[in-house]
Scaffold this active site. Structure first.
Site, short mmCIF file in Angstrom:
data_model
loop_
_atom_site.label_atom_id
_atom_site.label_comp_id
_atom_site.label_asym_id
_atom_site.label_seq_id
_atom_site.Cartn_x
_atom_site.Cartn_y
_atom_site.Cartn_z
CB SER A 25 -0.92 0.05 1.22
OG SER A 25 -1.65 1.26 1.21
CE LYS A 44 -2.80 -2.57 -0.45
NZ LYS A 44 -3.69 -2.52 -1.56
CG HIS A 77 -4.52 -0.98 4.12
ND1 HIS A 77 -4.86 -0.43 2.89
CD2 HIS A 77 -3.67 -0.09 4.70
CE1 HIS A 77 -4.25 0.73 2.75
NE2 HIS A 77 -3.53 0.96 3.82
CG ASN A 78 -7.11 -1.71 -0.13
OD1 ASN A 78 -6.07 -1.50 0.50
ND2 ASN A 78 -7.13 -1.80 -1.44
CD GLU A 118 -7.48 3.09 0.63
OE1 GLU A 118 -6.44 2.46 0.92
OE2 GLU A 118 -7.84 3.25 -0.55
P1 NBP Z 1 -1.62 -2.53 -14.01
O1 NBP Z 1 -2.50 -3.15 -13.01
O2 NBP Z 1 -2.14 -1.44 -14.86
O3 NBP Z 1 -1.04 -3.71 -14.95
C1 NBP Z 1 -0.21 -3.45 -16.05
C2 NBP Z 1 0.91 -4.45 -16.10
O4 NBP Z 1 0.39 -5.78 -16.15
C3 NBP Z 1 1.77 -4.26 -17.34
O5 NBP Z 1 3.10 -4.54 -16.99
C4 NBP Z 1 1.20 -5.34 -18.27
O6 NBP Z 1 2.10 -5.76 -19.26
C5 NBP Z 1 0.97 -6.44 -17.28
N1 NBP Z 1 0.13 -7.54 -17.79
C6 NBP Z 1 -1.20 -7.55 -18.07
BR1 NBP Z 1 -2.30 -6.10 -17.99
N2 NBP Z 1 -1.63 -8.73 -18.49
C7 NBP Z 1 -0.54 -9.52 -18.50
C8 NBP Z 1 -0.33 -10.86 -18.88
N3 NBP Z 1 -1.34 -11.62 -19.27
N4 NBP Z 1 0.92 -11.35 -18.79
C9 NBP Z 1 1.94 -10.58 -18.37
N5 NBP Z 1 1.80 -9.30 -18.00
C10 NBP Z 1 0.57 -8.77 -18.06
O7 NBP Z 1 -0.26 -2.03 -13.29
P2 NBP Z 1 -0.06 -1.18 -11.95
O8 NBP Z 1 -1.05 -0.07 -11.82
O9 NBP Z 1 1.38 -0.89 -11.92
O10 NBP Z 1 -0.40 -2.24 -10.79
C11 NBP Z 1 0.29 -3.46 -10.66
C12 NBP Z 1 -0.33 -4.24 -9.52
O11 NBP Z 1 -0.18 -3.50 -8.32
C13 NBP Z 1 -1.83 -4.48 -9.67
O12 NBP Z 1 -2.14 -5.76 -9.17
C14 NBP Z 1 -2.45 -3.44 -8.80
O13 NBP Z 1 -3.73 -3.82 -8.31
C15 NBP Z 1 -1.43 -3.35 -7.69
N6 NBP Z 1 -1.43 -2.08 -6.96
C16 NBP Z 1 -1.56 -0.90 -7.60
C17 NBP Z 1 -1.54 0.29 -6.90
C18 NBP Z 1 -1.64 1.60 -7.60
O14 NBP Z 1 -1.65 2.63 -6.91
N7 NBP Z 1 -1.70 1.63 -8.92
C19 NBP Z 1 -1.35 0.26 -5.52
C20 NBP Z 1 -1.17 -0.95 -4.88
C21 NBP Z 1 -1.23 -2.11 -5.61
P3 NBP Z 1 2.07 -5.03 -20.70
O15 NBP Z 1 2.93 -3.83 -20.55
O16 NBP Z 1 2.68 -6.07 -21.58
O17 NBP Z 1 0.65 -4.74 -21.04
#
Ligand code: NBP
Length: 475
Positions: free
Chosen positions: A128, A182, A185-186, A189
């Site tokens: 988080s 986690k 936590h959400n 939140e």
């Molecule tokens: P996203 O959730 O937007 O995912 C994008 C990534 O996933 C890219 O690297 C994409 O690769 C890859 N991907 C997908 Br979509 N399908 C795939 C597949 N079939 N095989 C391999 N790679 C694949 O990214 P994010 O916002 O950085 O979040 C990442 C994780 O962290 C998520 O689970 C999210 O819930 C969690 N999270 C996010 C936050 C936040 O604030 N954003 C906070 C805490 C946790 P590509 O480039 O090839 O499309």
């Protein structure tokens, strides 16, 4: 094969986490399904530290020292499964696979079992703090084997947020424990955000201007309510819309989105039988806000007080609202921690609640001054509920009158306060000598012969409602 750790998935979270590892002196292998993302990242940040970019999974895995430590940061769900599948053929016994995405803890349990059977350590790790946290220090909630934690824990603790020298990362428990914590936590939140929104709405309905309300939040942030969410609330309220010159909050559409972790929290609480009504009301409040047809019908057909009132004393109202907000927040934490305790028993996770409070003190979205008090209360000994902790119970008693005045005023003025109302109802229910559940048992026995217990003697009883209404003792 020299990289200490590898990150797969280089969207905003993975990229920042990789940079965080590198900033802490680790050599970081990086890989992304679509190569352009890897190239972009290296172009933008390659000089910040030691990165080993890979163009294939094979190359990525081969660049890691053993046991390999791989952090997956891809879209939760199918993306995680696909990534694990692509890695598996190249991994060897003892390697550690970490899922840092927002996985459902049941998925984590399934994946952990599958990888354990192959001799691998799988970690479901809640992270988080958003983008900024991933880069500069998030709160990290790892679940998996104790043995695997010895290999991955020190790295995670190094990149986690720091609170007075203590990392905001600690071993939570086996398999799904980290992702469960986690998720809760959400859920908390969601409740925290709803309470803040209700506090704002009550003050706005009392005629306070947006800047006055922002000032009140800023003031609260210097005391017991000091928290990240209160702080950013002031910042949101301070924002002026460039196009109209109005407060931005007045031009943002009033339907709140959600991605699912609040809903998961409530679904699981229903299954485990744990009352988390503040979190449920917060999820439902977002849901109500999004039902535009329902709200249009309501505006057209339903009458009532005007959603506004004139306070006798503005300063006194602000203080009452502060107390309502503080009490509701405490109740939401009590409910969330109760849920964690119940799940811990159900799954045999043996989660240390004080440890959870310890790692929520910094880095995460719900970080708040209150968490240090919660930590120390749990560290002092077992508590049946957070509300029973001496300093918390005393604080709730002090805040009681003000909180109830806010509710009475809000109901009288037609200001919806489902979160505040849920918190006070829960507080009054758990401290009641007698609950009307006795009447419900009578009704259940009447129509369904569901039986009841008596207050004065052991056994199970049924009244012959459709006959002579005599009472039978069943066992
Ligand atoms: P996203 O959730 O937007 O995912 C994008 C990534 O996933 C890219 O690297 C994409 O690769 C890859 N991907 C997908 Br979509 N399908 C795939 C597949 N079939 N095989 C391999 N790679 C694949 O990214 P994010 O916002 O950085 O979040 C990442 C994780 O962290 C998520 O689970 C999210 O819930 C969690 N999270 C996010 C936050 C936040 O604030 N954003 C906070 C805490 C946790 P590509 O480039 O090839 O499309």
């Amino acid at each position: 094969s020299s990289a200490h750790v590898g990150v797969v998935g280089l969207a905003v979270m993975g990229r920042n986490l990789a940079r965080n590892f590198a900033n802490n002196g680790y050599t970081v292998a990086v890989y992304n399904r679509t190569q352009a993302r890897t190239d972009d990242m290296i172009a933008a940040h390659g000089s910040e530290g030691a990165f080993v970019p890979a163009t294939s999974v094979e190359e990525f895995v081969a660049s890691l020292e053993r046991p390999r430590r791989i952090v997956i940061m891809v879209q939760a769900g199918a993306g995680t499964d696909a990534t694990i599948e692509s890695l598996l053929p190249h991994l060897e016994e003892g390697d550690i696979v970490v899922d840092g995405g927002n996985a459902h803890y049941e998925d984590t349990r399934r994946r952990e079992e599958a990888l354990r059977e192959k001799g691998l350590h799988f970690f479901g790790v809640g992270i988080s703090g958003g983008e900024e946290g991933a880069l500069n220090g998030p709160s990290i909630m790892p679940g998996g084997s104790k043995e695997g934690y010895e290999a991955i824990g020190p790295l995670l603790e190094t990149i986690a947020a720091d609170y007075d020298g203590t990392p905001c990362c600690t071993y939570i428990g086996p398999d799904g424990a980290g992702h469960f914590v986690k998720m809760v936590h959400n859920g908390i939140e969601y409740a925290d955000m709803e309470f803040i929104a209700e506090a704002y709405d009550v003050l706005r309905s009392a005629g306070l201007t947006v800047p006055e309300i922002s000032d009140a939040f800023r003031e609260w942030n210097t005391g017991d309510l000091d928290s990240y969410l209160i702080e950013i609330t002031s910042e949101v309220l301070d924002q002026t819309d460039a196009a109209t010159g109005k407060a931005l909050v007045d031009v943002i559409a009033d339907s709140a989105g959600q991605k699912g972790t609040g809903r998961w929290t409530v679904q699981i609480a229903l299954e485990l039988g744990v009352p988390v009504n503040t979190i449920a009301e917060s999820v439902f409040a977002r849901s109500v806000s999004g039902h535009l047809d329902l709200r249009a019908a309501g505006r057209e057909h339903l009458s009532g007080p005007a959603h506004s009132f004139t306070p006798e004393d503005k300063a006194a109202l602000i203080e009452d609202v502060r107390q309502a907000l503080w009490s509701a927040k405490v109740v939401a934490y009590a409910q969330g921690l109760h849920l964690i305790r119940s799940a811990s028993e159900q799954y045999g996770w043996d989660i240390d609640v004080a440890g959870v409070a310890t790692i929520w003190r910094a880095g995460c979205i719900i970080r708040a001054r209150l968490l240090e008090r919660i930590r120390s209360e749990y560290a002092a000994g077992q508590l049946p509920t957070l509300l029973a902790a001496p300093s918390i119970a005393a604080g709730l008693a002090d805040a009681s009158d003000g909180t109830r005045r806010v509710l009475a005023t809000a109901f009288g003025a037609g200001v919806p306060v489902p979160g505040f109302a849920a918190a006070v109802s829960y507080y009054d229910a758990v401290r009641a000598e007698r609950l009307p559940a006795a009447l419900i048992q009578g009704q259940r026995d009447f129509f369904g012969a569901h039986t009841y217990q008596r207050v004065d003697t052991e056994g199970t009883f049924h009244t012959e409602w459709s006959a002579d209404r005599s009472e039978t003792k069943l066992d």
